[in-house]
Design an enzyme around this catalytic site. Structure first.
Site, PDB file in Angstrom:
ATOM      1  N   VAL A  39     -13.697 -12.050  10.277  1.00  0.00           N
ATOM      2  CA  VAL A  39     -13.356 -11.418  10.983  1.00  0.00           C
ATOM      3  C   VAL A  39     -14.418 -11.049  12.393  1.00  0.00           C
ATOM      4  O   VAL A  39     -14.422 -10.953  13.448  1.00  0.00           O
ATOM      5  CB  VAL A  39     -13.037 -10.091  11.047  1.00  0.00           C
ATOM      6  N   LYS A 123      -8.907  -0.130   7.748  1.00  0.00           N
ATOM      7  CA  LYS A 123      -8.008   0.511   7.787  1.00  0.00           C
ATOM      8  C   LYS A 123      -8.238   2.298   6.353  1.00  0.00           C
ATOM      9  O   LYS A 123      -8.141   3.142   6.854  1.00  0.00           O
ATOM     10  CB  LYS A 123      -6.486  -0.408   7.768  1.00  0.00           C
ATOM     11  N   VAL A 150      -4.469  -2.085  12.074  1.00  0.00           N
ATOM     12  CA  VAL A 150      -3.190  -2.218  12.070  1.00  0.00           C
ATOM     13  C   VAL A 150      -2.681  -3.583  12.443  1.00  0.00           C
ATOM     14  O   VAL A 150      -2.561  -3.464  13.519  1.00  0.00           O
ATOM     15  CB  VAL A 150      -2.516  -0.920  12.105  1.00  0.00           C
ATOM     16  N   LYS A 223      -2.313   1.713   6.038  1.00  0.00           N
ATOM     17  CA  LYS A 223      -2.148   0.989   7.669  1.00  0.00           C
ATOM     18  C   LYS A 223      -0.969   1.787   7.755  1.00  0.00           C
ATOM     19  O   LYS A 223      -0.524   3.191   8.780  1.00  0.00           O
ATOM     20  CB  LYS A 223      -1.454  -0.378   7.671  1.00  0.00           C
TER      21      LYS A 223
HETATM   22  N1  HSE Z   1      -5.567  -8.484   3.826  1.00  0.00           N
HETATM   23  C1  HSE Z   1      -4.767  -7.731   5.737  1.00  0.00           C
HETATM   24  C2  HSE Z   1      -3.231  -8.392   4.913  1.00  0.00           C
HETATM   25  C3  HSE Z   1      -5.563  -8.223   6.582  1.00  0.00           C
HETATM   26  O1  HSE Z   1      -2.937  -9.519   4.579  1.00  0.00           O
HETATM   27  O2  HSE Z   1      -2.495  -8.001   6.469  1.00  0.00           O
HETATM   28  C4  HSE Z   1      -5.187  -7.377   7.887  1.00  0.00           C
HETATM   29  O3  HSE Z   1      -5.327  -6.193   7.124  1.00  0.00           O
END
Ligand code: HSE
Length: 450
Positions: A39, A123, A150, A223
């Site tokens: 990211v 999160k 989220v 989340k």
């Molecule tokens: N590992 C998380 C997912 C990445 O697969 O949604 C985003 O939070």
């Protein structure tokens, strides 16, 4: 070079590439990036490539920073392993994309205390201590934004916080983990084994560093706790939300689900209901993250790959759906950059983050009343259905249907029993007895049918 606004109100390309200058014009916003993984590097790309922002990347912090350095960022960017370099700089916004609870929490507290704002995609941290960090930000007249925490690039936090602020929401449900959705879609569409689908999700950068966070539902429940806070104004600890793994789902489950007109998805569900029990007053939050059968006609069934979908339901506005890419570097980075822009705008207006009040502390339960899917893998012999039916009937549970694919090997025979509507706790009670029966090759797979 400075970031000049042209007649259209856009800044020149120089703005994003001119890190480190001290003589900023008022519009410039200096940004430090803490974490240069999937990211973080996507955030840097956007800040570097987009020419119409006044955001300037000035610092990148990472462990073993030498191995992280790239040649596509301006040479003025300062690469460091030391948070003190960021704290003592002229940075306006610190973007935390390194993850984890510690030292991240301490660093964010120090950043806020030093008079800088924070944008985070973390999160677990926000689920764990978001309200305290928001209070600290407010006290310091700073911002903390967590839109990327989220549903990746889907603007669901701002949608609930601002777009639906006028409604009284009572239910939020959806698909909050891209890795699980990717794995389940791959098993469903291509019949690939679970482990192969997981490896692909890791390669594509969707999965958490420890993918059991995704698979066991811990990522999604963090989340869901955040969404319950922002949308339902409920103070819910992530650990109070039941999370069940998707790891036992097999290709055969999709075949059986399809025969029932359904598919299987990892569903996060939080629903506030008034307490009907006269002994206790107040609301109850029905909440869980679990694999579940959803009807093929439902929008949840059509969420493919790493996409996320959130359906918020309110007293006045009914259902509102938010959907899009829920994982991966670029989509999550879009949410991060949008948050940086929101912080920059608020700084110019002199406002600080106004969280909506978290006014409810409901009891949390996962004891949903639904129909149920029980898939057994057995070593075949006469009397299996009779034994199962006896236990179910003793628990007062009514069988709805029995399905068995013909031609399966007798030592590993999968078959299905569906149950009429009853509480999940009643089924769990029956399964405690059922799972000790000697003909089972593995424990029964129990999924709610939503
Ligand atoms: N590992 C998380 C997912 C990445 O697969 O949604 C985003 O939070």
């Amino acid at each position: 070079m400075t970031s000049n606004l042209d007649s259209t109100g856009r800044s020149s390309a120089a703005g994003a590439q001119d890190g480190g200058r001290q003589d900023d014009c008022a519009q410039n916003c200096n940004v430090a990036l803490v974490g240069f993984g999937t990211v973080g590097s996507s955030v840097a790309r956007i800040l570097c490539e987009r020419s119409n922002t006044h955001l300037r990347l000035t610092h990148v912090l990472n462990r073993n920073v030498a191995r992280k350095k790239v040649d596509w960022l301006p040479s003025s960017v300062q690469w460091t392993e030391n948070i003190d370099d960021v704290l003592s700089s002229g940075v306006d916004v610190v973007v935390e994309v390194m993850g984890g609870l510690q030292p991240t929490e301490d660093w964010i507290r120090r950043v806020l205390a030093s008079g800088k704002s924070v944008v985070t995609a973390n999160k677990q941290l926000i689920a764990h201590c978001g309200p305290e960090l928001i209070a600290l930000a407010r006290q310091m007249k700073q911002q903390i934004q967590f839109g990327a925490s989220v549903a990746g690039g889907v603007p669901v936090i701002s949608g609930l916080h601002e777009g639906l602020a006028g409604d009284e929401l009572f239910k939020i449900c959806g698909i909050l983990n891209g890795t699980c959705n990717y794995i389940l879609s791959q098993i469903e569409t291509n019949g690939v084994p679970f482990a192969t689908a997981l490896r692909e999700a890791q390669k594509l950068g969707f999965a958490e560093a420890d993918p059991t966070e995704d698979i066991d539902g811990l990522d999604a429940r963090a989340k869901l706790a955040i969404l319950a806070r922002v949308g339902l104004h409920c103070d819910v600890k992530a650990t109070s939300i039941v999370a069940r793994s998707i790891s036992a789902i097999d290709a055969v489950d999709f075949q059986y689900a399809n025969q029932l007109g359904c598919t299987i998805r990892q569903i996060s569900w939080a629903e506030l209901r008034p307490e009907s029990n006269t002994k206790s007053k107040g609301d109850i939050l029905f909440a869980a993250v679990q694999p579940a059968l959803v009807e093929l006609s439902s929008p949840l069934a059509r969420v493919e790959g790493s996409k996320n979908l959130v359906v918020a339901t309110g007293t006045y506005g009914g259902e509102t759906v938010f959907g899009g890419h829920g994982a991966g570097g670029h989509p999550t980075a879009v949410a991060v950059v949008s948050d940086i822009l929101a912080v920059a705008r608020a700084r110019q207006c002199g406002t600080s983050y106004a969280a909506q009040p978290v006014e409810k502390t409901p009891a949390v339960t996962a004891d949903f009343t639904t129909k149920h899917y029980l898939r057994f893998l057995v070593k075949d012999r006469p009397g299996i259905i009779a034994s199962l039916a006896t236990i179910l009937s003793h628990c007062g549970i009514n069988i709805d249907s029995v399905l068995q694919k013909p031609g399966c090997p007798k030592p590993h025979l999968p078959f299905l029993i569906t149950l009429e509507e009853c509480k999940a706790s009643l089924v769990d009670q029956a399964l405690q007895q059922i799972n000790s029966l000697d003909f089972l090759v593995q424990p029964c797979l129990h999924l709610p049918i939503l």
